[in-house]
Design a protein around this motif. Structure first.
Motif, PDB file in Angstrom:
ATOM      1  N   PRO A 270      -6.762  -6.663  -3.608  1.00 31.91           N
ATOM      2  CA  PRO A 270      -8.048  -7.293  -3.735  1.00 31.91           C
ATOM      3  C   PRO A 270      -7.782  -8.541  -2.748  1.00 31.91           C
ATOM      4  O   PRO A 270      -6.940  -9.152  -2.342  1.00 31.91           O
ATOM      5  CB  PRO A 270      -8.017  -8.089  -5.115  1.00 31.91           C
ATOM      6  N   ASN A 271      -9.299  -8.793  -2.063  1.00 33.27           N
ATOM      7  CA  ASN A 271      -9.485  -9.797  -0.944  1.00 33.27           C
ATOM      8  C   ASN A 271      -8.885 -11.045  -1.390  1.00 33.27           C
ATOM      9  O   ASN A 271      -8.575 -11.861  -0.633  1.00 33.27           O
ATOM     10  CB  ASN A 271     -10.740  -9.776  -0.848  1.00 33.27           C
ATOM     11  N   TRP A 272      -8.975 -11.458  -2.941  1.00 31.66           N
ATOM     12  CA  TRP A 272      -8.659 -12.948  -3.167  1.00 31.66           C
ATOM     13  C   TRP A 272      -7.101 -13.173  -3.090  1.00 31.66           C
ATOM     14  O   TRP A 272      -6.797 -14.257  -3.423  1.00 31.66           O
ATOM     15  CB  TRP A 272      -9.386 -13.183  -4.663  1.00 31.66           C
ATOM     16  N   LEU A 273      -6.358 -12.021  -3.137  1.00 36.08           N
ATOM     17  CA  LEU A 273      -4.880 -12.112  -3.510  1.00 36.08           C
ATOM     18  C   LEU A 273      -4.150 -12.804  -2.322  1.00 36.08           C
ATOM     19  O   LEU A 273      -4.028 -12.454  -1.224  1.00 36.08           O
ATOM     20  CB  LEU A 273      -4.326 -10.660  -3.729  1.00 36.08           C
ATOM     21  N   SER A 274      -3.515 -14.028  -2.496  1.00 34.52           N
ATOM     22  CA  SER A 274      -2.802 -14.723  -1.534  1.00 34.52           C
ATOM     23  C   SER A 274      -2.037 -15.849  -2.661  1.00 34.52           C
ATOM     24  O   SER A 274      -2.309 -16.072  -3.658  1.00 34.52           O
ATOM     25  CB  SER A 274      -3.636 -15.515  -0.580  1.00 34.52           C
TER      26      SER A 274
ATOM     27  N   THR B  47      -2.280  -5.481 -18.540  1.00 31.47           N
ATOM     28  CA  THR B  47      -1.955  -5.204 -17.124  1.00 31.47           C
ATOM     29  C   THR B  47      -0.797  -5.923 -16.533  1.00 31.47           C
ATOM     30  O   THR B  47      -0.947  -7.141 -17.020  1.00 31.47           O
ATOM     31  CB  THR B  47      -2.967  -5.088 -16.338  1.00 31.47           C
ATOM     32  N   PHE B  48       0.150  -5.523 -15.688  1.00 28.46           N
ATOM     33  CA  PHE B  48       0.822  -6.418 -14.950  1.00 28.46           C
ATOM     34  C   PHE B  48       0.924  -6.025 -13.569  1.00 28.46           C
ATOM     35  O   PHE B  48       0.542  -4.750 -13.055  1.00 28.46           O
ATOM     36  CB  PHE B  48       2.221  -6.359 -15.565  1.00 28.46           C
ATOM     37  N   SER B  49       1.700  -6.661 -12.780  1.00 27.16           N
ATOM     38  CA  SER B  49       1.918  -6.331 -11.313  1.00 27.16           C
ATOM     39  C   SER B  49       3.389  -6.985 -10.649  1.00 27.16           C
ATOM     40  O   SER B  49       3.755  -7.901 -11.338  1.00 27.16           O
ATOM     41  CB  SER B  49       1.172  -6.745 -10.325  1.00 27.16           C
ATOM     42  N   ILE B  50       3.839  -6.028  -9.845  1.00 30.13           N
ATOM     43  CA  ILE B  50       5.012  -6.821  -9.274  1.00 30.13           C
ATOM     44  C   ILE B  50       4.591  -6.999  -8.087  1.00 30.13           C
ATOM     45  O   ILE B  50       4.525  -6.077  -7.181  1.00 30.13           O
ATOM     46  CB  ILE B  50       6.210  -5.697  -9.437  1.00 30.13           C
ATOM     47  N   LEU B  51       4.741  -8.115  -7.345  1.00 36.59           N
ATOM     48  CA  LEU B  51       4.279  -8.629  -6.065  1.00 36.59           C
ATOM     49  C   LEU B  51       5.622  -9.025  -5.115  1.00 36.59           C
ATOM     50  O   LEU B  51       6.515  -9.324  -5.639  1.00 36.59           O
ATOM     51  CB  LEU B  51       2.989  -9.603  -5.901  1.00 36.59           C
ATOM     52  N   LYS B  52       5.199  -8.932  -3.749  1.00 36.89           N
ATOM     53  CA  LYS B  52       6.189  -9.311  -2.818  1.00 36.89           C
ATOM     54  C   LYS B  52       5.642 -10.214  -1.927  1.00 36.89           C
ATOM     55  O   LYS B  52       4.599  -9.737  -1.185  1.00 36.89           O
ATOM     56  CB  LYS B  52       6.971  -8.213  -2.059  1.00 36.89           C
TER      57      LYS B  52
ATOM     58  N   LEU C 298      -4.419  -7.336 -11.432  1.00 32.59           N
ATOM     59  CA  LEU C 298      -4.957  -7.816 -10.383  1.00 32.59           C
ATOM     60  C   LEU C 298      -6.379  -7.325 -10.145  1.00 32.59           C
ATOM     61  O   LEU C 298      -7.070  -7.533  -9.186  1.00 32.59           O
ATOM     62  CB  LEU C 298      -4.179  -7.277  -8.947  1.00 32.59           C
ATOM     63  N   SER C 299      -7.014  -6.988 -11.320  1.00 36.57           N
ATOM     64  CA  SER C 299      -8.438  -6.514 -11.387  1.00 36.57           C
ATOM     65  C   SER C 299      -9.475  -7.675 -11.190  1.00 36.57           C
ATOM     66  O   SER C 299     -10.528  -7.558 -10.662  1.00 36.57           O
ATOM     67  CB  SER C 299      -8.775  -5.672 -12.580  1.00 36.57           C
ATOM     68  N   PHE C 300      -8.836  -8.908 -11.538  1.00 30.68           N
ATOM     69  CA  PHE C 300      -9.966 -10.019 -11.206  1.00 30.68           C
ATOM     70  C   PHE C 300      -8.796 -11.349 -11.326  1.00 30.68           C
ATOM     71  O   PHE C 300      -7.740 -11.379 -11.406  1.00 30.68           O
ATOM     72  CB  PHE C 300     -10.765 -10.371 -12.399  1.00 30.68           C
ATOM     73  N   LEU C 301      -9.434 -12.561 -10.426  1.00 31.37           N
ATOM     74  CA  LEU C 301      -8.734 -13.569 -10.196  1.00 31.37           C
ATOM     75  C   LEU C 301      -8.491 -14.174 -11.657  1.00 31.37           C
ATOM     76  O   LEU C 301      -9.306 -14.482 -12.468  1.00 31.37           O
ATOM     77  CB  LEU C 301      -9.395 -14.741  -9.388  1.00 31.37           C
ATOM     78  N   PRO C 302      -6.999 -14.241 -12.083  1.00 33.13           N
ATOM     79  CA  PRO C 302      -6.954 -14.934 -13.245  1.00 33.13           C
ATOM     80  C   PRO C 302      -7.305 -16.390 -13.307  1.00 33.13           C
ATOM     81  O   PRO C 302      -7.160 -17.316 -12.477  1.00 33.13           O
ATOM     82  CB  PRO C 302      -5.358 -14.816 -13.430  1.00 33.13           C
ATOM     83  N   LYS C 303      -7.381 -16.831 -14.432  1.00 38.44           N
ATOM     84  CA  LYS C 303      -7.603 -18.236 -14.919  1.00 38.44           C
ATOM     85  C   LYS C 303      -6.424 -19.096 -15.262  1.00 38.44           C
ATOM     86  O   LYS C 303      -6.700 -20.366 -15.408  1.00 38.44           O
ATOM     87  CB  LYS C 303      -8.849 -18.497 -15.987  1.00 38.44           C
TER      88      LYS C 303
END
Length: 534
Positions: free
Chosen positions: A225-229, A166-171, A144-149
């Motif tokens: 990050p603010n962009w995460l939605s 990197t990876f993330s597990i989101l809920k 989540l360090s940057f908005l992926p393309k």
């Protein structure tokens, strides 16, 4: 990260969303693992994806690139990850309830009261599913360090030659649909997208299961990050752009050509061990005396012990013909190094001969991940005669283990891969025991201590009076053992582990450590290794 001691024994009702009964190996492994977890009640939800059937040049070109990469992939250790497995043919899964349902009828499942829904495929309409089934929705995503393309996990890092992926597990919370980060970490990158993604997916199941059954919580998640939605992720491309695809194609062609060229001219990576009597805090890792490499092999992973006035260096001696390492010993001093021969050999690979004293006894822990254990040898006649004294950990894939004694307790620092595979560069685990020989060895509440190849892998240890420094390896893109890092251990107890990176500002000025992955000292001599193409 750590163990959630407050977790209850309540059974969690989990719904796994799949698009077909033909699943990937990663999905099958997760389903089989859940089926034997006493605190997880898993249901399968087969929901067909709705996708556009319009012609897409990006999808077509990416499919062509994947055909060529799959050819190489078939010859890798991950080849079975391309297969599909039909769930109806799996005897073990007969007791798992399966719901076959269209997206429009998902509301019929609302009475099943799922605690969480899980999807490994992000290409579902999560918002629509969550609207019809009121439950937290957990999914696996990129870092989540940057908005992926694009949505391809493990692709961007290869495109940009990053040493870790990197990876993330989101809920997505059922209350408001907002996203919450459950876990973020990274693994060492492979050179090719499919292999890189397979490694990430293989490791994903362990951490997801740990989160689901309440045996792990995270207390060090970075700020969101603010962009995460959900909306921002929905706008990400499913395949890479044509420009990125072309860049990736050039990269893999260049990589294959480089490997082929090295093979043709007979070049291969070879390590060499050096030693110096300079003070370790001001060590310049250049132009020191070295141990002579054996014919058709090399030396690496040096540890040094002063015993009865003799400075003995224990090393991994790797033989290209045998394809395995053995533990060898050399004596150094104001004379040419003396080869004392092989001191420990097994039917499997041994390396990283960590050696230490306790009372009047001398012990050695070699890396024995090929045999799936962590083993302790005791010296019977120094330095040549050793006997296996204890198996500290069974049925584990662990490398570069070290044991310390602090405040009356023994601490094992090891690079364990909980998926039992061969990447040992990404996770640091700690275990403790009151009894060195008999155990039991209890996992630390914050395991894994590190989930990042930038500082996880052990590369030696330095004890200077009462201060303990852990040497860690730094990996490069496609380069194992790019550099080393000195970390001062600040805190080591049942609840916490903390360390601080040392630099010139701290009075430690170790220089020219490129292409090294190991350092150790006994205050008289310092020993380290470096690699080169020979």
């Amino acid at each position: 990260m750590g163990v959630n001691n407050s977790s209850s024994s309540k059974i969690k009702r989990i719904g796994l969303i799949i698009s077909s009964l033909d699943v990937t190996k990663h999905e099958l492994d997760f389903i089989e693992s859940c089926s034997v977890e006493p605190l997880i009640d898993l249901k399968l939800l087969e929901i067909k994806k709705t996708g556009s059937k319009n012609f897409d040049i990006r999808k077509l070109s990416w499919g062509i690139i994947n055909v060529f990469e799959r050819i190489k992939f078939y010859f890798s250790s991950y080849s079975n990850h391309l297969r599909k497995y039909n769930l109806e043919k799996k005897v073990l899964l007969k007791e798992i309830v399966l719901y076959k349902i269209s997206l429009s009828k998902c509301g019929e499942l609302i009475n099943h009261d799922f605690d969480s829904l899980i999807s490994f495929d992000y290409r579902f309409d999560f918002q629509e599913i969550q609207k019809l089934i009121r439950a937290d929705l957990i999914f696996f995503y990129k870092g989540l360090s940057f908005l992926p393309k694009n949505i391809l996990i493990g692709f961007d890092e290869i495109l940009n030659s990053k040493s870790s992926s990197t990876f993330s597990i989101l809920k997505a919370r059922k209350e408001d649909g907002n996203l919450e980060v459950l876990l973020e970490g990274s693994f060492v990158s492979s050179l090719y997208f499919l292999s890189n993604q397979a490694n990430i997916f293989e490791r994903r199941n362990y951490y997801l299961l740990q989160l689901l059954n309440g045996s792990m919580f995270t207390n060090d998640i970075p700020s969101q990050p603010n962009w995460l939605s959900i909306n921002s992720l929905n706008n990400v491309l499913r395949e890479p752009s044509l420009k990125d695809q072309l860049s990736y194609l050039k990269k893999i062609i260049s990589s294959l050509f480089s490997l082929f060229h090295r093979f043709i001219i007979g070049k291969k990576i070879s390590w060499k061990v050096f030693y110096s009597n300079d003070k370790w805090t001001d060590l310049d890792c250049n132009n020191h005396e070295s141990l002579p490499n054996p014919r058709n092999g090399y030396l690496a992973d040096p540890f040094i012990l002063n015993h009865e006035g003799r400075n003995i260096v224990f090393v991994e001696r790797f033989d290209f013909k045998d394809g395995k390492g053995k533990i060898a010993a050399y004596e150094i001093g104001n004379f040419s190094p003396k080869n004392l021969g092989i001191v420990i050999e097994e039917d499997f690979h041994l390396s990283y001969p960590y050696i230490f004293k306790n009372d009047n006894n001398i012990y050695l822990i070699p890396e024995s991940s090929q045999n799936k254990d962590v083993r302790l040898y005791e010296c019977e006649s120094f330095p040549n005669k050793w006997k296996l004294k204890s198996i500290i950990l069974h049925d584990v894939s662990a490398a570069d283990s070290m044991i310390l004694k602090s405040k009356g307790k023994w601490w094992l620092l090891t690079n364990l891969n909980p998926s039992n595979h061969s990447d040992h560069c990404s996770e640091l685990f700690i275990f403790s025991s009151n009894d060195l020989l008999n155990g039991p060895w209890v996992p630390h509440v914050n395991n894994p201590i590190f989930l990042d190849p930038a500082n996880a892998r052990n590369g030696g240890i330095i004890v200077d009076e009462d201060i303990i420094y852990r040497v860690s390896q730094k990996q490069g893109y496609g380069v194992y053992g790019q550099n080393i890092q000195i970390n001062k251990i600040l805190e080591l107890n049942d609840q916490n582990y903390a360390e601080e990176i040392m630099s010139k500002d701290h009075g430690i000025n170790i220089r020219n450590t490129e292409q090294s992955h190991h350092l150790h000292t006994n205050s008289t001599y310092s020993v380290y290794d470096k690699w080169d193409l020979t």
